[in-house]
Design a protein around this motif. Structure first.
Motif, short mmCIF file in Angstrom:
data_model
loop_
_atom_site.label_atom_id
_atom_site.label_comp_id
_atom_site.label_asym_id
_atom_site.label_seq_id
_atom_site.Cartn_x
_atom_site.Cartn_y
_atom_site.Cartn_z
N ARG A 152 0.83 -1.18 0.00
CA ARG A 152 0.00 0.00 0.00
C ARG A 152 0.88 1.25 0.00
N ARG A 153 1.90 1.21 0.78
CA ARG A 153 2.73 2.40 0.91
C ARG A 153 4.09 2.02 1.50
N GLU B 132 7.52 3.68 3.23
CA GLU B 132 8.13 4.90 3.78
C GLU B 132 9.58 4.62 4.12
N VAL C 260 9.54 1.28 6.25
CA VAL C 260 8.24 0.93 6.80
C VAL C 260 7.34 0.56 5.64
N VAL D 52 3.57 -0.55 4.61
CA VAL D 52 2.18 -0.76 5.00
C VAL D 52 1.54 -1.56 3.88
N SER D 53 0.95 -2.72 4.24
CA SER D 53 0.37 -3.53 3.19
C SER D 53 -1.14 -3.39 3.19
N ALA E 260 -3.53 -4.08 6.04
CA ALA E 260 -3.36 -3.32 7.28
C ALA E 260 -2.26 -3.83 8.19
N ARG E 261 -1.28 -4.48 7.63
CA ARG E 261 -0.12 -4.85 8.45
C ARG E 261 0.97 -3.84 8.24
N VAL E 262 1.75 -3.65 9.27
CA VAL E 262 2.86 -2.73 9.16
C VAL E 262 4.14 -3.48 9.49
N GLN F 110 8.43 -3.18 9.73
CA GLN F 110 9.54 -2.24 9.67
C GLN F 110 10.85 -2.96 9.79
N GLN F 111 11.84 -2.42 9.12
CA GLN F 111 13.17 -3.02 9.17
C GLN F 111 14.18 -1.96 8.77
N VAL G 266 19.05 -5.50 14.18
CA VAL G 266 18.47 -4.98 12.94
C VAL G 266 17.58 -3.78 13.20
N ASP G 267 17.05 -3.70 14.39
CA ASP G 267 15.79 -3.03 14.58
C ASP G 267 15.75 -2.55 16.02
N GLU H 264 -1.25 7.06 7.26
CA GLU H 264 -1.94 6.16 6.33
C GLU H 264 -3.23 5.68 6.95
N VAL I 40 -6.16 2.63 6.45
CA VAL I 40 -6.54 1.42 5.73
C VAL I 40 -7.93 1.02 6.21
N LEU J 281 -7.90 1.43 10.01
CA LEU J 281 -6.64 1.38 10.75
C LEU J 281 -5.84 2.64 10.41
N GLN K 281 0.18 2.35 15.34
CA GLN K 281 -1.05 2.01 14.63
C GLN K 281 -2.20 1.87 15.61
#
Lengths: 335, 335
Positions: free
Chosen positions: A133-134, A136, A148, A150-151, A154-156, A158-159, B99-100, B136, B138, B146, B158
């Motif tokens: 979806r997006r 970032e 980041v 966003v699918s 509605a899952r987010v 990050q890595q 990583v994070d 965003e 959703v 969301l 979120q």
DNA sequence: GCTGGCACTCTCCGTGGTCGAGTGCCAATA
DNA sequence: TATTGGCACTCGACCACGGAGAGTGCCAGC
């Protein structure tokens, strides 16, 4: 010497032992439970059950306790029991006003641990493959950036990724814009090829391929697998029936989520409504004196909820609670 | 009757008791530790220490064990000890390739639990106030959506919001676009007023105010507070010194994160390098026989790391490990 | 195939006695 | 005055003993 009655005797032994945590003798059984036969008859049946390996005595001239195989037989002969009304209400109340996926999982796990008085485990629903979806990008220092994704469902995710070398602001911004233009709305193989082609363009930033990989990875099914648990104190609580020294390994196993996940997956593959592993059936030394009751929820077979406790647990009750929570979770997740 | 020697006796008692988990008597002390005085002298000192409430005997004619106040005195008179080299190396290795942010926290907590052989606790670094980077939305079904807020310092928040009633697609898209236009790059009060004004515009979607609130909330400092812990099995492990029945309440307290957070915050406010709460000083019934060693890391005083174990713990070692991990965490987080 | 009865075998639990670590106190000493 | 050696005393830990009770296996009778 009816086969049926022997099953009834086994059932009675399991129920009594689970309730009292004490070896159960023939006399007590004949008196309390309505089996309609004398203690001598029960003794005979017990002798056979012991030969079959379903029950054992801790020491000569003590009552019998069920073996793992005994519990197994007990569970296999169990008819699905109804979900108690108070439970139904508790579940509805507890889960109705969850804010968030995370919140749903957290509430479920707490609820289940309360209902069963065991350790409850819920695996986060894993992704079905889904579209981008997006995307970032946020700079972290000169040589790292946070991605980041966003699918569509509605899952987010990050890595962080290394940029390798300092990248000019314009190049950075351009990469973000382009990734969004190229990837938006795509998923799976289509997404992979599209982003692959983009990253291969001459003059691209050096970390384009890395970025593409991360985006593709984030939308793939089953990327993230986490388990959340609650009610660990039930293991230590008086009357759990676990020896003090067996608790530590169990706690370790729980924290070692990988182990637990593999086990839950194996159970899910059996595809039953609710599946049960008893004692050594878990194939883990640490879980040798515990049992797990698990069910999957949602559409795919990758989402799991379960309860873990001593082998000497209330199987019918635990199974009913797990089934109930799984059912409600399905309803919430499938929205 | 030198005050100094009495401190030395107390220190010896604490060290011996922590090592052996057994009440320590005057003779053993005089023999093993190099105090250079006879057991009779030590007995006199012990009598005084007992009057002062620093040590106690479990029953008449047994050795002495330190009281909470005794540990307190011991800790207060402690010189900061050096961080052992192996620890330094372990920390560097463990944390270097995280990583994070999540990963850093997870690794830290596991590491600390291994170093101290206690339960380790790390609080997620909480936000400083930060600017909106991207919002965003959703859709989830007809009446929920969301909200994902990415802020300038790379945090992702979120939350779902109710739409109240079905909203047309155009209105939905317009709201998202406008929120981004209005909010992007703003923070704090400026952001709040800007979004407030936007939401109050006539003809706005009915859930505009809710959305504005969520966005403002997500960028405010200290919105999310989570603790992660590891090593709970150390509580149950043989020789932890905790009674079986005191473990369950402790596990409950850990899962009840709110309680733990409040306690950690109180400790942070004392502002010391490493601060220690011993037994009843935690002001929590469940933690009555445990101690907590905590330190804050990073720039602000809201990020915390700590270790929790039985009051009878190795304070110097634990304090050194907590200090070391806090220091390395600071380095990583302040990038 | 079920039952009652009987002899036997365990564990559990309370008793009593010994052992030893550790204490408090006191008189002697530097 | 602070320290020391000595001494009587206390109290929990440990062990052996023994009776009570629960539970079993087996067998003869119905």
């Amino acid at each position: 010497m009816s086969e049926e009655r022997r099953q009834a005797v086994l059932r009675a032994i399991v129920e009594d032992y689970v309730a009292t945590h004490e070896p159960v003798g023939s006399k007590a059984l004949a008196d309390s439970k309505g089996l309609g036969v004398s203690s001598a008859t029960i003794r005979n049946d017990m002798a056979i059950l012991e030969e079959e390996g379903l029950i054992a005595q801790p020491h000569t001239s003590a009552g019998r306790i069920p073996t793992d195989a005994g519990y197994r037989s007990f569970v296999d002969h169990l008819a699905a029991s109804a979900i108690p009304d108070p439970h139904k209400r508790a579940i509805a109340t507890f889960l109705s006003d969850a804010v968030d996926l995370n919140d749903v999982v957290e509430r479920s796990v707490r609820l289940l641990s309360q209902l069963t008085r065991q350790v409850a485990v819920v695996q986060y629903p894993s992704l079905r493959e889904s579209a981008v979806r997006r995307v970032e990008l946020v700079r972290l220092g000169l040589e790292r950036a946070l991605v980041v994704v966003v699918s569509a469902d509605a899952r987010v995710e990050q890595q962080t990724i290394p940029l390798g070398e300092a990248t000019a602001d314009e190049a950075f911004e351009r990469a973000v814009r382009e990734v969004n233009e190229v990837g938006q709305g795509l998923s799976g193989a289509t997404l992979a090829t599209a982003l692959g082609a983009w990253a291969a363009q001459p003059g691209q930033v050096p970390w384009a391929a890395t970025l593409a990989d991360v985006v593709v990875g984030a939308t793939r099914a089953g990327t993230v697998e986490r388990v959340m648990f609650a009610g660990t104190s039930n293991l230590a609580r008086a009357g759990s029936g676990l020896e003090a020294d067996t608790i530590a390994p169990v706690l370790d196993a729980l924290e070692e989520q990988v182990l637990l996940l593999r086990l839950l997956h194996e159970m899910a593959d059996q595809g039953d409504d609710v599946s049960v592993r008893i004692g050594a059936e878990t194939h883990h030394e640490a879980l040798r004196s515990t049992s797990i009751v698990a069910a999957n929820y949602g559409r795919d077979t990758l989402s799991l909820v379960g309860a873990l406790g001593p082998t000497r647990m209330d199987y019918p009750g635990t199974m009913a609670a797990v089934r109930a929570v799984a059912r409600y979770l399905s309803r919430v997740v499938e929205l």
